[in-house]
Design an enzyme around this catalytic site. Structure first.
Site, PDB file in Angstrom:
ATOM      1  N   THR A 164      48.249  41.650  29.228  1.00 37.37           N
ATOM      2  CA  THR A 164      47.885  41.253  27.870  1.00 37.37           C
ATOM      3  C   THR A 164      49.158  40.834  27.134  1.00 37.37           C
ATOM      4  OG1 THR A 164      46.058  42.819  27.987  1.00 37.37           O
ATOM      5  CG2 THR A 164      46.694  42.072  25.780  1.00 37.37           C
ATOM      6  N   ARG A 274      13.342  39.907  11.587  1.00 38.49           N
ATOM      7  CA  ARG A 274      12.553  39.128  12.539  1.00 38.49           C
ATOM      8  C   ARG A 274      11.106  39.645  12.583  1.00 38.49           C
ATOM      9  NH1 ARG A 274      12.025  34.329  15.113  1.00 38.49           N
ATOM     10  NH2 ARG A 274      11.185  34.566  17.219  1.00 38.49           N
ATOM     11  N   GLU A 369      42.544  49.603  31.585  1.00 41.55           N
ATOM     12  CA  GLU A 369      43.183  50.937  31.478  1.00 41.55           C
ATOM     13  C   GLU A 369      42.462  51.982  32.338  1.00 41.55           C
ATOM     14  OE1 GLU A 369      44.948  52.268  27.886  1.00 41.55           O
ATOM     15  OE2 GLU A 369      45.185  50.244  27.095  1.00 41.55           O
TER      16      GLU A 369
HETATM   17  C1  LIG Z   1      41.349  41.578  30.077  1.00 43.35           C
HETATM   18  C2  LIG Z   1      42.240  42.504  30.871  1.00 43.35           C
HETATM   19  C3  LIG Z   1      43.442  42.931  30.307  1.00 43.35           C
HETATM   20  C4  LIG Z   1      44.301  43.751  31.030  1.00 43.35           C
HETATM   21  N1  LIG Z   1      45.517  44.098  30.493  1.00 43.35           N
HETATM   22  C5  LIG Z   1      46.420  44.778  31.258  1.00 43.35           C
HETATM   23  C6  LIG Z   1      47.741  45.018  30.779  1.00 43.35           C
HETATM   24  O1  LIG Z   1      48.101  44.645  29.651  1.00 43.35           O
HETATM   25  N2  LIG Z   1      48.612  45.648  31.598  1.00 43.35           N
HETATM   26  C7  LIG Z   1      48.281  46.083  32.851  1.00 43.35           C
HETATM   27  O2  LIG Z   1      49.126  46.650  33.537  1.00 43.35           O
HETATM   28  N3  LIG Z   1      47.023  45.873  33.336  1.00 43.35           N
HETATM   29  C8  LIG Z   1      46.099  45.223  32.572  1.00 43.35           C
HETATM   30  N4  LIG Z   1      44.827  44.985  33.072  1.00 43.35           N
HETATM   31  C9  LIG Z   1      44.493  45.426  34.409  1.00 43.35           C
HETATM   32  C10 LIG Z   1      43.449  46.537  34.484  1.00 43.35           C
HETATM   33  O3  LIG Z   1      44.005  47.744  34.059  1.00 43.35           O
HETATM   34  C11 LIG Z   1      42.909  46.576  35.911  1.00 43.35           C
HETATM   35  O4  LIG Z   1      42.096  45.425  36.068  1.00 43.35           O
HETATM   36  C12 LIG Z   1      42.121  47.824  36.226  1.00 43.35           C
HETATM   37  O5  LIG Z   1      42.982  48.935  36.273  1.00 43.35           O
HETATM   38  C13 LIG Z   1      41.361  47.726  37.542  1.00 43.35           C
HETATM   39  O6  LIG Z   1      42.151  47.264  38.566  1.00 43.35           O
HETATM   40  P1  LIG Z   1      41.639  46.055  39.513  1.00 43.35           P
HETATM   41  O7  LIG Z   1      41.174  44.989  38.605  1.00 43.35           O
HETATM   42  O8  LIG Z   1      42.706  45.722  40.485  1.00 43.35           O
HETATM   43  O9  LIG Z   1      40.400  46.660  40.276  1.00 43.35           O
HETATM   44  P2  LIG Z   1      40.412  47.474  41.648  1.00 43.35           P
HETATM   45  O10 LIG Z   1      41.368  48.609  41.550  1.00 43.35           O
HETATM   46  O11 LIG Z   1      40.568  46.552  42.801  1.00 43.35           O
HETATM   47  O12 LIG Z   1      38.949  48.076  41.673  1.00 43.35           O
HETATM   48  C14 LIG Z   1      37.823  47.338  42.146  1.00 43.35           C
HETATM   49  C15 LIG Z   1      36.609  48.275  42.116  1.00 43.35           C
HETATM   50  O13 LIG Z   1      36.819  49.375  43.021  1.00 43.35           O
HETATM   51  C16 LIG Z   1      36.673  50.596  42.311  1.00 43.35           C
HETATM   52  N5  LIG Z   1      37.601  51.587  42.881  1.00 43.35           N
HETATM   53  C17 LIG Z   1      38.924  51.461  43.145  1.00 43.35           C
HETATM   54  N6  LIG Z   1      39.430  52.599  43.635  1.00 43.35           N
HETATM   55  C18 LIG Z   1      38.407  53.488  43.680  1.00 43.35           C
HETATM   56  C19 LIG Z   1      38.286  54.853  44.074  1.00 43.35           C
HETATM   57  N7  LIG Z   1      39.327  55.541  44.534  1.00 43.35           N
HETATM   58  N8  LIG Z   1      37.061  55.436  43.985  1.00 43.35           N
HETATM   59  C20 LIG Z   1      35.995  54.757  43.527  1.00 43.35           C
HETATM   60  N9  LIG Z   1      36.038  53.456  43.125  1.00 43.35           N
HETATM   61  C21 LIG Z   1      37.242  52.847  43.207  1.00 43.35           C
HETATM   62  C22 LIG Z   1      37.000  50.275  40.869  1.00 43.35           C
HETATM   63  O14 LIG Z   1      36.445  51.231  39.999  1.00 43.35           O
HETATM   64  C23 LIG Z   1      36.365  48.893  40.737  1.00 43.35           C
HETATM   65  O15 LIG Z   1      34.993  49.046  40.509  1.00 43.35           O
HETATM   66  C24 LIG Z   1      43.935  44.190  32.339  1.00 43.35           C
HETATM   67  C25 LIG Z   1      42.720  43.782  32.889  1.00 43.35           C
HETATM   68  C26 LIG Z   1      41.873  42.935  32.176  1.00 43.35           C
HETATM   69  C27 LIG Z   1      40.591  42.491  32.825  1.00 43.35           C
END
Ligand SMILES: Cc1cc2nc3c(=O)[nH]c(=O)nc-3n(C[C@H](O)[C@H](O)[C@H](O)COP(=O)(O)OP(=O)(O)OC[C@H]3O[C@@H](n4cnc5c(N)ncnc54)[C@H](O)[C@@H]3O)c2cc1C
Length: 385
Positions: A164, A274, A369
């Site tokens: 972000t 509505r 987060e």
């Molecule tokens: C709009 C936006 C803003 C963001 N801003 C920031 C930022 O400013 N700084 C920053 O550092 N990050 C940021 N993020 C990143 C965000 O924190 C991550 O997208 C989030 O932590 C999930 O990681 P991932 O997308 O890699 O999903 P993954 O970790 O690949 O997860 C995919 C799926 O698998 C599930 N999963 C993973 N591990 C497990 C487990 N052990 N048990 C059960 N289920 C599991 C997850 O719950 C999810 O459903 C941002 C994301 C978005 C979309």
């Protein structure tokens, strides 16, 4: 009582005043532009400068560093009131205040706090925070971005994703690997200022929701930062990041609550206006029970968030409660926004009414987060330890 404003008493001496101020600011400076910014994916830097003048960019920063010196209850009120108008602006405010500014405030030394906090609190600078990478989101310990000491500089290499304010940010707190992969003592937090050679931003994400909150890659290519930019000690970065997220999750819970309240308020008003079959749709139990469920969910989410804020203000352990609040409130936001679209019927599916945007924005709250699954993991770990 149909107005979600009036559901609960003020939580601190200042929270009612803060709520009122932010509500009127959001109505005047955010509401008129919400859809235009959303459609253009425009991150309104100037708005953040205005919010800096109001003290919203350093809500938790003590007055000695140019901040508002408030606690978590006022902070929750700020995020809720902004998010009930625009989730994107709420998300960016939360990321700036809790993550970048919060990390420096909690773990910076006196010289670092004096150098950076006044700029962040006034919005002269916008802050970013980089933990996530393309291949390591939930499993942040596996990160690949590295830093090594060369003389008096750390040299950083790697790419952070989903950051972000990755482009418009003036300063980033970045977590890098300085030790063994997978070890929590192998991560260090460094501060990198915009303009540092070797530090650039990459592609901007084209998102489902939160479109006015800028999300980009950060690229570090032999980027040298002075050793004095380390926050705390080498190897402490992961533990610091987890503590920062304890506070950050309260702000994402507040973001979710604001979205839920915005969707609820719109649904209540619409259901009274509505008419179908000669009566307002609110007079049908099928609709009024949806409103009853939404109001109950919102009240429960707010109580959980206020409890977590209270624990945080008192400096008591908050990991379990901030994860519970974030998990519950974000699921509430998704449920409320979904039901709001349903109550609007076909009109809810258009961009003429605000509920489709609440619906798109709400989903981020169950992901950013730490996903809902990761919150359950944290809560379970806390219960079983
Ligand atoms: C709009 C936006 C803003 C963001 N801003 C920031 C930022 O400013 N700084 C920053 O550092 N990050 C940021 N993020 C990143 C965000 O924190 C991550 O997208 C989030 O932590 C999930 O990681 P991932 O997308 O890699 O999903 P993954 O970790 O690949 O997860 C995919 C799926 O698998 C599930 N999963 C993973 N591990 C497990 C487990 N052990 N048990 C059960 N289920 C599991 C997850 O719950 C999810 O459903 C941002 C994301 C978005 C979309």
């Amino acid at each position: 009582m149909s107005d979600s404003n009036q559901s609960l008493p003020p939580y601190s001496e200042n929270s009612a005043m803060v709520e009122e101020m932010v509500r009127s600011f959001a109505a005047k400076h955010i509401r008129p532009h919400v859809m235009e910014w959303d459609e253009a994916q425009f991150f309104p830097v100037e708005l953040f400068k205005q919010m800096g003048e109001l003290g919203l960019m350093g809500v938790l920063v003590p007055a000695a560093y140019g901040g508002s010196g408030f606690g978590y209850q006022e902070y929750v009120s700020v995020i809720v009131e902004v998010a009930r108008v625009c989730g994107s602006i709420g998300l960016s405010l939360a990321a700036h205040n809790s993550l970048c500014t919060g990390h420096i405030l909690t773990f910076g030394n006196e010289e670092q706090k004096s150098r950076w906090l006044p700029k962040l609190a006034s919005a002269e600078w916008i802050g970013a925070w980089g933990l996530t990478e393309a291949n390591t989101g939930s499993d942040a310990l596996g990160m690949s971005t590295t830093a090594f000491l060369d003389g008096d500089d750390y040299v950083i290499n790697g790419t952070k994703n989903w950051i972000t304010h990755g482009k418009s940010g003036d300063i980033v707190v970045v977590m890098v690997r300085t030790g063994e992969k997978g070890r929590s003592d192998g991560i260090t937090a460094l501060v990198v200022e915009k303009g540092t050679p070797g530090f650039t931003h990459g592609k901007k994400e084209n998102k489902l929701g939160m479109r006015a909150s800028e999300t980009t890659e950060l690229i570090f290519d032999n980027c040298r930062v002075p050793r004095k930019n380390i926050l705390g000690m080498e190897g402490e970065g992961f533990k610091q990041a987890m503590k920062v997220l304890d506070g950050g999750r309260i702000s994402i819970a507040a973001l979710a609550l604001g979205i839920a309240k915005g969707a609820f308020d719109a649904a209540v008003a619409y259901s009274k206006e509505r008419h179908q079959f000669g009566k307002p749709i609110a007079s049908y139990q099928g609709i009024s029970f949806k409103l009853a469920d939404m109001a109950t969910d919102i009240e429960a989410a707010e109580l959980m968030i206020r409890k977590a804020a209270d624990l945080k203000n008192q400096g008591r352990p908050v990991t379990k409660n901030s994860s519970m609040a974030k998990y519950f409130a974000s699921e509430v936001a998704v449920r409320c926004a979904t039901e709001a679209v349903q109550i609007f019927g076909g009109y809810g599916y258009t961009k003429e009414f605000p509920v489709e945007k609440f619906y798109r924005d709400a989903k981020l709250c169950t992901i950013g987060e730490g996903t809902s699954e990761i919150q359950k993991l944290v809560i379970a770990r806390e219960i079983l330890k």
